[in-house]
Write an enzyme that holds these catalytic residues in place. Sequence first.
Site, PDB file in Angstrom:
ATOM      1  N   SER A  34     -28.016   3.442 -10.474  1.00 58.90           N
ATOM      2  CA  SER A  34     -29.155   4.157  -9.891  1.00 58.90           C
ATOM      3  C   SER A  34     -29.467   5.492 -10.557  1.00 58.90           C
ATOM      4  O   SER A  34     -30.501   6.085 -10.288  1.00 58.90           O
ATOM      5  CB  SER A  34     -28.945   4.382  -8.389  1.00 58.90           C
ATOM      6  OG  SER A  34     -27.923   5.326  -8.162  1.00 58.90           O
TER       7      SER A  34
ATOM      8  N   LYS B 257     -27.028  10.985  -6.228  1.00 58.26           N
ATOM      9  CA  LYS B 257     -28.488  10.987  -6.331  1.00 58.26           C
ATOM     10  C   LYS B 257     -28.959  12.400  -6.652  1.00 58.26           C
ATOM     11  O   LYS B 257     -28.205  13.367  -6.581  1.00 58.26           O
ATOM     12  CB  LYS B 257     -29.147  10.557  -5.006  1.00 58.26           C
ATOM     13  CG  LYS B 257     -28.802   9.161  -4.534  1.00 58.26           C
ATOM     14  CD  LYS B 257     -29.455   8.096  -5.359  1.00 58.26           C
ATOM     15  CE  LYS B 257     -29.181   6.706  -4.851  1.00 58.26           C
ATOM     16  NZ  LYS B 257     -27.903   6.141  -5.253  1.00 58.26           N
TER      17      LYS B 257
END
Length: 144
Positions: free
Chosen positions: A63, A100
């Site tokens: 990700s 993230k």
Amino acid sequence: MRVIELGIIEPSNLDLPLYRVSIPAGTGFPSPADDYLEERLDLNKLLIKHPAATFFARVEGDSMVDTGIYNDDILIIDKAKEAEHESVIVAWLNGEFTVKTYYIDNRLGKIFLVPRNNKYLPHEITPEMDFMIWGVVTYNIHKL
């Protein structure tokens, strides 16, 4: 993300040679002669600012590939560093660790965790979520 080490990093000396000549990424090849030796470089002093609050974790997933963070890389995470807008963070979200980009939208008054891979969508952080910033990623160790 798998956490490899939970605990205090013990400072130690790891002095390696640092040469004052830059190595071109294009053509050419520098001479690694000792007369170019500038100083000794301790990787702990360079990479770890808060030893008692620094941890390592191994990345699992894709990700964050657009920031250069790949599956099986090792992150250096500083829990003493304050997360800011667009910091890469490790968060605890609904019972799992995740890495993230921390995105603060002051206009909307909202916080998002943004993946850096177009295959994934941002996560809006809402009050009912189990969310905590665990630390700020300061370095990524990537094997070529």
